[in-house]
Design a protein around this motif. Structure first.
Motif, PDB file in Angstrom:
ATOM      1  N   LEU A  43      15.725 -16.151  18.906  1.00 43.41           N
ATOM      2  CA  LEU A  43      15.330 -17.654  19.160  1.00 43.41           C
ATOM      3  C   LEU A  43      13.815 -17.968  18.679  1.00 43.41           C
ATOM      4  O   LEU A  43      12.924 -18.316  19.281  1.00 43.41           O
ATOM      5  CB  LEU A  43      15.125 -17.659  20.964  1.00 43.41           C
ATOM      6  CG  LEU A  43      16.517 -17.682  21.492  1.00 43.41           C
ATOM      7  CD1 LEU A  43      16.342 -17.706  23.052  1.00 43.41           C
ATOM      8  CD2 LEU A  43      17.484 -18.853  21.134  1.00 43.41           C
ATOM      9  N   LYS A  44      13.844 -17.871  17.445  1.00 44.93           N
ATOM     10  CA  LYS A  44      12.644 -18.212  16.713  1.00 44.93           C
ATOM     11  C   LYS A  44      13.290 -19.094  15.686  1.00 44.93           C
ATOM     12  O   LYS A  44      14.186 -18.998  15.007  1.00 44.93           O
ATOM     13  CB  LYS A  44      11.841 -17.231  15.735  1.00 44.93           C
ATOM     14  CG  LYS A  44      11.077 -16.421  16.790  1.00 44.93           C
ATOM     15  CD  LYS A  44       9.890 -17.138  16.857  1.00 44.93           C
ATOM     16  CE  LYS A  44       8.641 -16.506  17.670  1.00 44.93           C
ATOM     17  NZ  LYS A  44       7.672 -17.347  17.678  1.00 44.93           N
ATOM     18  N   GLN A  45      12.194 -20.250  15.272  1.00 46.54           N
ATOM     19  CA  GLN A  45      12.831 -21.254  14.380  1.00 46.54           C
ATOM     20  C   GLN A  45      12.916 -20.367  13.019  1.00 46.54           C
ATOM     21  O   GLN A  45      12.382 -20.123  12.320  1.00 46.54           O
ATOM     22  CB  GLN A  45      11.593 -22.216  14.366  1.00 46.54           C
ATOM     23  CG  GLN A  45      12.232 -23.344  13.417  1.00 46.54           C
ATOM     24  CD  GLN A  45      12.850 -24.436  14.164  1.00 46.54           C
ATOM     25  OE1 GLN A  45      13.047 -24.136  15.555  1.00 46.54           O
ATOM     26  NE2 GLN A  45      13.492 -25.431  13.711  1.00 46.54           N
ATOM     27  N   LEU A  46      14.086 -20.552  12.521  1.00 46.43           N
ATOM     28  CA  LEU A  46      14.541 -19.626  11.425  1.00 46.43           C
ATOM     29  C   LEU A  46      13.814 -20.346  10.114  1.00 46.43           C
ATOM     30  O   LEU A  46      13.628 -19.632   9.037  1.00 46.43           O
ATOM     31  CB  LEU A  46      16.067 -19.837  11.117  1.00 46.43           C
ATOM     32  CG  LEU A  46      16.684 -19.412  12.179  1.00 46.43           C
ATOM     33  CD1 LEU A  46      18.458 -19.568  12.050  1.00 46.43           C
ATOM     34  CD2 LEU A  46      16.571 -17.868  12.497  1.00 46.43           C
ATOM     35  N   GLY A  47      13.430 -21.678  10.206  1.00 46.34           N
ATOM     36  CA  GLY A  47      12.739 -22.396   8.925  1.00 46.34           C
ATOM     37  C   GLY A  47      11.309 -22.364   9.006  1.00 46.34           C
ATOM     38  O   GLY A  47      10.519 -22.480   7.915  1.00 46.34           O
ATOM     39  N   GLY A  48      10.700 -22.028  10.057  1.00 46.79           N
ATOM     40  CA  GLY A  48       9.316 -22.042  10.491  1.00 46.79           C
ATOM     41  C   GLY A  48       8.714 -23.264  10.676  1.00 46.79           C
ATOM     42  O   GLY A  48       9.426 -24.211  10.219  1.00 46.79           O
ATOM     43  N   GLY A  49       7.641 -23.374  10.938  1.00 49.27           N
ATOM     44  CA  GLY A  49       6.774 -24.622  11.162  1.00 49.27           C
ATOM     45  C   GLY A  49       7.131 -25.502  12.447  1.00 49.27           C
ATOM     46  O   GLY A  49       6.815 -26.688  12.348  1.00 49.27           O
ATOM     47  N   ARG A  50       8.085 -25.064  13.179  1.00 48.12           N
ATOM     48  CA  ARG A  50       8.532 -25.878  14.254  1.00 48.12           C
ATOM     49  C   ARG A  50       8.354 -25.114  15.484  1.00 48.12           C
ATOM     50  O   ARG A  50       8.266 -23.774  15.457  1.00 48.12           O
ATOM     51  CB  ARG A  50       9.862 -26.566  13.901  1.00 48.12           C
ATOM     52  CG  ARG A  50       9.969 -27.487  12.871  1.00 48.12           C
ATOM     53  CD  ARG A  50       9.330 -28.907  13.325  1.00 48.12           C
ATOM     54  NE  ARG A  50       9.165 -29.727  12.367  1.00 48.12           N
ATOM     55  CZ  ARG A  50       8.712 -30.922  12.086  1.00 48.12           C
ATOM     56  NH1 ARG A  50       7.884 -31.335  13.127  1.00 48.12           N
ATOM     57  NH2 ARG A  50       8.780 -31.798  10.954  1.00 48.12           N
ATOM     58  N   PRO A  51       8.766 -25.698  16.749  1.00 46.26           N
ATOM     59  CA  PRO A  51       8.750 -25.007  17.738  1.00 46.26           C
ATOM     60  C   PRO A  51      10.030 -24.079  17.733  1.00 46.26           C
ATOM     61  O   PRO A  51      10.690 -24.283  17.079  1.00 46.26           O
ATOM     62  CB  PRO A  51       8.802 -25.983  18.896  1.00 46.26           C
ATOM     63  CG  PRO A  51       8.381 -27.105  18.406  1.00 46.26           C
ATOM     64  CD  PRO A  51       8.401 -27.147  16.871  1.00 46.26           C
ATOM     65  N   ASP A  52       9.952 -22.872  18.669  1.00 46.54           N
ATOM     66  CA  ASP A  52      11.289 -21.955  18.619  1.00 46.54           C
ATOM     67  C   ASP A  52      12.323 -22.759  19.038  1.00 46.54           C
ATOM     68  O   ASP A  52      12.227 -23.917  19.907  1.00 46.54           O
ATOM     69  CB  ASP A  52      10.944 -21.014  19.863  1.00 46.54           C
ATOM     70  CG  ASP A  52       9.718 -20.048  19.546  1.00 46.54           C
ATOM     71  OD1 ASP A  52       9.279 -19.161  20.235  1.00 46.54           O
ATOM     72  OD2 ASP A  52       9.436 -20.122  18.341  1.00 46.54           O
TER      73      ASP A  52
END
Length: 417
Positions: A159-168
């Motif tokens: 449950l981590k944003q796979l693209g990064g830069g956004r909330p989980d």
């Protein structure tokens, strides 16, 4: 790199009828070829090969009076080179059909209205596994979308944003057929995503059983209907007002080819997915006639067998060229494409599945011919359902759902093949 990520990177669509059709749809059967084919035919007839001859031929055509030029080209493509005329006629019919479908499906609102992933929150049911999980991963990695997953199963991805830069990625352990749980999740989603709006609802949750009518456990049938059909009302009553208020957004209903062509031992699933299809149709009509929200897009997705834990309950299709077993990522890509199109879509996957709606109007002997050629009478059996359960279908369920799963597995493992 996780095994799932490695599998995604290794995935390469096999050579199928769909792949051929997509190529032909661009060359030579796309709309620009309504002009290109007649022009190429004219140049071919004049044997213009060098740049000088091409320029001279085009100048000759442009110098003719319009009526003479049209008569010349018409004679070439419909008399001298009839195959070109047939191709142009096919492209014209295909183009007009596409234009009319786009106009009707989008209630006359021709302009595209795609999601703005920096502002729109995507709510997806059944987003923990299978097709739903692939949709979440695509939206997260490629679109940097804010996503809320409603599912009683735990996700098969971190449950981590796979693209990064956004909330989980938000995950809510919810029975999507339970109005109180969905309402509570809706409040938490709005609280967690302040400053953004609910812009998309993807109803992807689905379960199946696989019993003959006399063997159906009515409690299982009720659960299948609740998840596959009733949940569409529950989630729309919670999230659709947000879309109507903004006259913007997209509702995607994941139905099934079984909504058009029922199979033996699939009465619970087929009837529930036919209900989901009818729900989609009513939703589209009401957005136009009752809620005056013509820019809220509605898409239905009807795939054939997909290679998921639930899909293991079906045997593979006999002809992988015409009717390949779909990978979850393929269906997910179609869903994301429909969001990016900003238009309402009606997706039957693979392309050959577009024949299925016609089974309702063609003679019964045609329907039987399709069943014989596809061996659909034997596509779902106790053996195939045992395989699905043994391969993990339903293992993550809890509470009432787990009781149903255990009872179903016990009956199948004790029965005859």
């Amino acid at each position: 790199m996780t095994p799932n990520q490695a599998a995604e990177q290794r995935f390469k669509e096999p050579f199928t009828f769909d792949k051929c059709a997509r190529i032909l749809d661009k060359v030579p059967f796309s709309t620009p070829f309504l002009l290109i084919l007649p022009l190429l035919t004219y140049l071919y007839d004049r044997k213009a090969t060098s740049p000088t001859e091409l320029v001279a031929s085009l100048k000759h055509l442009s110098d003719l009076p319009r009526s003479e030029a049209l008569a010349l080209v018409k004679g070439l493509i419909f008399t001298q080179y009839k195959w070109v005329g047939y191709s142009v006629s096919f492209i014209l019919i295909k183009t007009v059909n596409r234009i009319l479908n786009r106009y009707i499906r989008n209630h006359g609102e021709w302009r595209r209205d795609p999601l703005d992933y920096s502002k729109d929150v995507v709510v997806i049911t059944g987003g923990s596994q299978g097709i739903g999980a692939e949709i979440v991963k695509l939206l997260s990695k490629e679109k940097r979308a804010t996503i809320a997953v409603l599912d009683f199963s735990l996700p098969t991805y971190p449950l981590k944003q796979l693209g990064g830069g956004r909330p989980d990625i938000l995950h809510f352990k919810v029975d999507v057929s339970n109005p109180e749980m969905v309402k509570e999740a809706g409040a938490k989603i709005r609280e967690s995503t302040r400053g953004k709006r609910i812009g998309c609802l993807i109803n992807c949750a689905g379960i199946a059983s696989g019993d003959t009518i006399l063997d159906v456990d009515l409690s299982v049938a009720t659960k299948v209907w609740k998840v596959n059909t009733l949940a569409n009302w529950v989630t729309c009553q919670e999230f659709l007002p947000d879309l109507i208020r903004n006259n913007h957004g997209h509702v995607i209903t994941v139905s099934s080819s079984g909504a058009y062509a029922s199979l033996p031992s699939m009465s619970e699933y087929s009837t529930s997915k036919a209900g989901a299809l009818a729900f989609h149709e009513c939703l589209a009509i009401e957005l136009r006639t009752r809620y005056n929200a013509r820019r809220v897009r509605t898409t239905v997705v009807c795939p054939t067998k997909v290679r998921t834990a639930m899909g293991d309950g079906m045997e593979d299709h006999l002809d992988p060229f015409l009717t390949p077993v779909l990978e979850p990522i393929q269906v997910a890509q179609k869903v994301v494409w429909s969001l990016d199109s900003g238009l309402s879509q009606h997706l039957l996957i693979p392309l050959f599945a577009n024949i299925l709606p016609y089974l309702r109007v063609l003679p019964d002997h045609f329907r039987r011919l399709v069943a014989v050629l596809g061996n659909t009478d034997n596509q779902v059996t106790k053996k195939s359902m045992r395989r699905a359960l043994n391969n993990g279908y339903g293992k993550g369920w809890e509470g009432e759902n787990k009781e149903i799963y255990e009872r179903k597995k016990k009956i199948l493992l004790a029965g005859d093949l």
